[in-house]
Structure formats: C-alpha cells, structure tokens
Scaffold this motif. Structure first.
Motif, PDB file in Angstrom:
ATOM      1  N   GLY A  35       0.294 -14.891 -33.748  1.00  0.00           N
ATOM      2  CA  GLY A  35       0.900 -14.853 -32.425  1.00  0.00           C
ATOM      3  C   GLY A  35      -0.003 -15.438 -31.356  1.00  0.00           C
ATOM      4  O   GLY A  35       0.455 -16.184 -30.476  1.00  0.00           O
ATOM      5  N   VAL A  36      -1.294 -15.116 -31.417  1.00  0.00           N
ATOM      6  CA  VAL A  36      -2.252 -15.661 -30.452  1.00  0.00           C
ATOM      7  C   VAL A  36      -2.298 -17.179 -30.549  1.00  0.00           C
ATOM      8  O   VAL A  36      -2.261 -17.890 -29.524  1.00  0.00           O
ATOM      9  N   ALA A  37      -2.388 -17.693 -31.765  1.00  0.00           N
ATOM     10  CA  ALA A  37      -2.429 -19.145 -31.955  1.00  0.00           C
ATOM     11  C   ALA A  37      -1.157 -19.795 -31.414  1.00  0.00           C
ATOM     12  O   ALA A  37      -1.204 -20.854 -30.771  1.00  0.00           O
ATOM     13  N   ALA A  38      -0.001 -19.149 -31.654  1.00  0.00           N
ATOM     14  CA  ALA A  38       1.272 -19.694 -31.185  1.00  0.00           C
ATOM     15  C   ALA A  38       1.365 -19.641 -29.660  1.00  0.00           C
ATOM     16  O   ALA A  38       1.881 -20.573 -29.029  1.00  0.00           O
ATOM     17  N   ILE A  39       0.869 -18.566 -29.059  1.00  0.00           N
ATOM     18  CA  ILE A  39       0.876 -18.455 -27.598  1.00  0.00           C
ATOM     19  C   ILE A  39       0.024 -19.558 -26.978  1.00  0.00           C
ATOM     20  O   ILE A  39       0.439 -20.231 -26.020  1.00  0.00           O
ATOM     21  N   ILE A  40      -1.160 -19.753 -27.518  1.00  0.00           N
ATOM     22  CA  ILE A  40      -2.050 -20.791 -26.999  1.00  0.00           C
ATOM     23  C   ILE A  40      -1.400 -22.169 -27.157  1.00  0.00           C
ATOM     24  O   ILE A  40      -1.419 -23.001 -26.240  1.00  0.00           O
ATOM     25  N   GLY A  41      -0.797 -22.418 -28.330  1.00  0.00           N
ATOM     26  CA  GLY A  41      -0.108 -23.693 -28.550  1.00  0.00           C
ATOM     27  C   GLY A  41       1.048 -23.890 -27.584  1.00  0.00           C
ATOM     28  O   GLY A  41       1.269 -24.999 -27.075  1.00  0.00           O
ATOM     29  N   SER A  42       1.775 -22.808 -27.304  1.00  0.00           N
ATOM     30  CA  SER A  42       2.902 -22.892 -26.373  1.00  0.00           C
ATOM     31  C   SER A  42       2.421 -23.159 -24.951  1.00  0.00           C
ATOM     32  O   SER A  42       3.028 -23.958 -24.219  1.00  0.00           O
ATOM     33  N   LEU A  43       1.327 -22.502 -24.555  1.00  0.00           N
ATOM     34  CA  LEU A  43       0.782 -22.726 -23.212  1.00  0.00           C
ATOM     35  C   LEU A  43       0.277 -24.153 -23.053  1.00  0.00           C
ATOM     36  O   LEU A  43       0.460 -24.772 -22.008  1.00  0.00           O
ATOM     37  N   LEU A  44      -0.352 -24.668 -24.104  1.00  0.00           N
ATOM     38  CA  LEU A  44      -0.831 -26.051 -24.047  1.00  0.00           C
ATOM     39  C   LEU A  44       0.335 -27.038 -24.051  1.00  0.00           C
ATOM     40  O   LEU A  44       0.199 -28.170 -23.568  1.00  0.00           O
ATOM     41  N   SER A  45       1.472 -26.601 -24.574  1.00  0.00           N
ATOM     42  CA  SER A  45       2.668 -27.461 -24.564  1.00  0.00           C
ATOM     43  C   SER A  45       3.321 -27.490 -23.187  1.00  0.00           C
ATOM     44  O   SER A  45       3.830 -28.521 -22.749  1.00  0.00           O
ATOM     45  N   ILE A  46       3.307 -26.351 -22.493  1.00  0.00           N
ATOM     46  CA  ILE A  46       3.983 -26.281 -21.194  1.00  0.00           C
ATOM     47  C   ILE A  46       3.060 -26.655 -20.046  1.00  0.00           C
ATOM     48  O   ILE A  46       3.487 -27.195 -19.033  1.00  0.00           O
ATOM     49  N   ARG A  47       1.785 -26.316 -20.143  1.00  0.00           N
ATOM     50  CA  ARG A  47       0.722 -26.656 -19.186  1.00  0.00           C
ATOM     51  C   ARG A  47       1.148 -26.468 -17.724  1.00  0.00           C
ATOM     52  O   ARG A  47       1.381 -25.357 -17.288  1.00  0.00           O
ATOM     53  N   GLU A  48       1.220 -27.566 -16.981  1.00  0.00           N
ATOM     54  CA  GLU A  48       1.445 -27.492 -15.532  1.00  0.00           C
ATOM     55  C   GLU A  48       2.877 -27.121 -15.154  1.00  0.00           C
ATOM     56  O   GLU A  48       3.199 -27.004 -13.970  1.00  0.00           O
ATOM     57  N   SER A  49       3.733 -26.903 -16.141  1.00  0.00           N
ATOM     58  CA  SER A  49       5.105 -26.470 -15.854  1.00  0.00           C
ATOM     59  C   SER A  49       5.255 -24.956 -15.993  1.00  0.00           C
ATOM     60  O   SER A  49       6.375 -24.438 -15.992  1.00  0.00           O
ATOM     61  N   ILE A  50       4.151 -24.258 -16.106  1.00  0.00           N
ATOM     62  CA  ILE A  50       4.159 -22.811 -16.281  1.00  0.00           C
ATOM     63  C   ILE A  50       4.791 -22.135 -15.066  1.00  0.00           C
ATOM     64  O   ILE A  50       4.711 -22.633 -13.941  1.00  0.00           O
ATOM     65  N   GLY A  51       5.440 -21.011 -15.288  1.00  0.00           N
ATOM     66  CA  GLY A  51       6.016 -20.257 -14.183  1.00  0.00           C
ATOM     67  C   GLY A  51       6.580 -18.937 -14.670  1.00  0.00           C
ATOM     68  O   GLY A  51       6.911 -18.792 -15.851  1.00  0.00           O
ATOM     69  N   ILE A  52       6.683 -17.984 -13.753  1.00  0.00           N
ATOM     70  CA  ILE A  52       7.254 -16.685 -14.108  1.00  0.00           C
ATOM     71  C   ILE A  52       8.773 -16.732 -14.013  1.00  0.00           C
ATOM     72  O   ILE A  52       9.478 -16.274 -14.898  1.00  0.00           O
ATOM     73  N   VAL A  53       9.285 -17.304 -12.920  1.00  0.00           N
ATOM     74  CA  VAL A  53      10.737 -17.349 -12.711  1.00  0.00           C
ATOM     75  C   VAL A  53      11.269 -18.728 -13.103  1.00  0.00           C
ATOM     76  O   VAL A  53      10.527 -19.721 -13.075  1.00  0.00           O
ATOM     77  N   PRO A  54      12.544 -18.812 -13.470  1.00  0.00           N
ATOM     78  CA  PRO A  54      13.122 -20.096 -13.882  1.00  0.00           C
ATOM     79  C   PRO A  54      13.020 -21.165 -12.803  1.00  0.00           C
ATOM     80  O   PRO A  54      13.332 -20.928 -11.637  1.00  0.00           O
ATOM     81  N   ALA A  55      12.557 -22.341 -13.210  1.00  0.00           N
ATOM     82  CA  ALA A  55      12.447 -23.481 -12.305  1.00  0.00           C
ATOM     83  C   ALA A  55      12.481 -24.746 -13.151  1.00  0.00           C
ATOM     84  O   ALA A  55      12.135 -24.734 -14.328  1.00  0.00           O
ATOM     85  N   ASN A  56      12.918 -25.813 -12.540  1.00  0.00           N
ATOM     86  CA  ASN A  56      12.947 -27.101 -13.226  1.00  0.00           C
ATOM     87  C   ASN A  56      11.768 -27.942 -12.742  1.00  0.00           C
ATOM     88  O   ASN A  56      11.777 -28.475 -11.645  1.00  0.00           O
ATOM     89  N   ARG A  57      10.733 -28.019 -13.578  1.00  0.00           N
ATOM     90  CA  ARG A  57       9.561 -28.843 -13.275  1.00  0.00           C
ATOM     91  C   ARG A  57       9.494 -30.044 -14.211  1.00  0.00           C
ATOM     92  O   ARG A  57       8.429 -30.580 -14.486  1.00  0.00           O
ATOM     93  N   GLY A  58      10.656 -30.436 -14.694  1.00  0.00           N
ATOM     94  CA  GLY A  58      10.722 -31.472 -15.721  1.00  0.00           C
ATOM     95  C   GLY A  58      10.944 -30.799 -17.062  1.00  0.00           C
ATOM     96  O   GLY A  58      10.331 -29.763 -17.351  1.00  0.00           O
ATOM     97  N   ILE A  59      11.825 -31.337 -17.869  1.00  0.00           N
ATOM     98  CA  ILE A  59      12.175 -30.722 -19.144  1.00  0.00           C
ATOM     99  C   ILE A  59      11.097 -31.002 -20.184  1.00  0.00           C
ATOM    100  O   ILE A  59      10.778 -32.162 -20.461  1.00  0.00           O
ATOM    101  N   LYS A  60      10.553 -29.931 -20.741  1.00  0.00           N
ATOM    102  CA  LYS A  60       9.540 -30.059 -21.781  1.00  0.00           C
ATOM    103  C   LYS A  60      10.215 -30.192 -23.153  1.00  0.00           C
ATOM    104  O   LYS A  60      11.053 -29.361 -23.522  1.00  0.00           O
ATOM    105  N   ILE A  61       9.846 -31.230 -23.887  1.00  0.00           N
ATOM    106  CA  ILE A  61      10.446 -31.438 -25.210  1.00  0.00           C
ATOM    107  C   ILE A  61       9.378 -31.659 -26.285  1.00  0.00           C
ATOM    108  O   ILE A  61       9.707 -31.753 -27.468  1.00  0.00           O
ATOM    109  N   GLY A  62       8.119 -31.724 -25.884  1.00  0.00           N
ATOM    110  CA  GLY A  62       7.059 -31.997 -26.849  1.00  0.00           C
ATOM    111  C   GLY A  62       6.351 -30.733 -27.318  1.00  0.00           C
ATOM    112  O   GLY A  62       6.623 -29.628 -26.856  1.00  0.00           O
ATOM    113  N   GLY A  63       5.419 -30.906 -28.230  1.00  0.00           N
ATOM    114  CA  GLY A  63       4.639 -29.780 -28.727  1.00  0.00           C
ATOM    115  C   GLY A  63       5.515 -28.737 -29.390  1.00  0.00           C
ATOM    116  O   GLY A  63       6.438 -29.046 -30.143  1.00  0.00           O
TER     117      GLY A  63
END
Length: 203
Positions: A102-130
């Motif tokens: 789970g830790v490895a997957a969380i880190i991988g997911s965070l590195l996939s989303i990076r600067e589009s991170i957020g608590i509430v829903p927002a459109n900062r560009g659609i992430k499709i990679g990683g």
C-alpha cells in the motif's frame, strides 16, 4: 473571482492541514516508532511538498458537501488505534505485507498526480499516465489497501468499522469527483479507456 477565492482558501487549508497532520504523525512516531506512523509522516510530507507547487484549477467544485466529505475522508484515518492482541494472529503477516504494498502504491500514485494534488474535486488537467493507466482513482485505492493492511495488523471492531466507513466515504468521494469531471470531454474519453475506479476487473 469566486474560483480564485476558493482556490486560495483550498490551497491554504490544504497546506495547513497537511502540515498539521505531518506534525501530529511525527509526534506519534516519536512515541511509538511504528511503521504506520513513519509512513503517515512521509506520505503527508510528500503531499505537503506537492501542495506548494500544485496547479491552479481550470474548474473547482463549489458543492459544500463535496468539500465536507473530502476533508472528513482525509482526517478519518487518524482515528485508527494500535491493538496489541489479535483475534486472528495468522493474518498479522498478511496485514504487514499489505501495508508495504500500500505504501509503495500510495507513493506511486502521488508521483503520478504530482502538482494536480488536491483534497476537493477540481480539474487541473486530466491525468492519464502512471498509475492512472490502471484505475481512475489509484490514490484512493492505494490508501484503502494500506489501511486494510493496518486493520489486519491491528485487529479490533472499531478499526474494522472505521475501514468500512472510510471505504464508503472514498467511494462516494470518487463518484462526486467523476460527476464533476465528466463535463470535460477528455475525462469522458479517459473513463472509456480506464474502466475501473479502484480494482482492475472488479470495481
């Protein structure tokens, strides 16, 4: 104007929240020296770092319930409690390995989303990679995997029902987010290519 105000409020709230969570988790780690506490410190520190460089959203949800459920879902994991005795000791090692995965997957997911991170829903560009090529909500799925492992390693009725509550909250959160993002044709296309929210082939 309202979007900029909401963005500023959200940004400051996120930075303050994850700074607080980082500090609280670090204090807990100093007391317990547990893998769980160290992981929470590291993950919240990574999220906090991304908050300082995240993009301003093209659109930001203004539905108050979405803000409420997102903040509650973020805070709920801090109610988990360590348990010394286990009802099913044979599951302890499984829980430990699920936490690592789970830790490895969380880190991988965070590195996939990076600067589009957020608590509430927002459109900062659609992430499709990683990890977003695998499921539509890899960060939520990874957190649930990690917390499932934690509950197996810290077996109690309270922790178990808290896990069910968090799953329900994250599932609701994902539906709200998708209902918001579906207005973007790029997200519709992404949904058609990546069919599952949390578990490939199942959910």
């Amino acid at each position: 104007m309202l979007k900029k105000i909401l963005y500023s409020v959200g940004n400051l709230t996120g930075i303050a929240l994850f700074a607080f969570l980082c500090a609280a988790a670090f204090q807990n780690y100093q007391k317990t020296a547990s893998l769980f506490s160290f992981t929470i410190v590291f993950i919240n520190g990574l999220i906090l770092m991304f908050y300082f460089v995240r993009r301003e959203p093209n659109t930001l949800i203004e539905f108050p319930f979405a803000w409420l459920i997102s903040i509650i879902a973020t805070l709920l994991p801090f109610l988990y409690r360590p348990i010394q005795e286990a009802f099913l000791p044979e599951l302890l090692s499984i829980g430990y390995y699920l936490q690592i995965i789970g830790v490895a997957a969380i880190i991988g997911s965070l590195l996939s989303i990076r600067e589009s991170i957020g608590i509430v829903p927002a459109n900062r560009g659609i992430k499709i990679g990683g990890f977003y090529q695998i499921v539509r909500h890899p960060l939520y799925a990874s957190e649930l995997l990690f917390f499932s492992g934690y509950v197996l390693s810290n077996q109690s009725i309270f922790n178990f029902f808290l896990l069910l509550l968090i799953f329900a909250m994250q599932y609701s959160r994902s539906r709200i987010e998708e209902n918001f993002l579906i207005n973007d044709p790029n997200y519709k296309l992404y949904m058609s290519c990546t069919r599952y929210r949390f578990i490939p082939g199942l959910l």
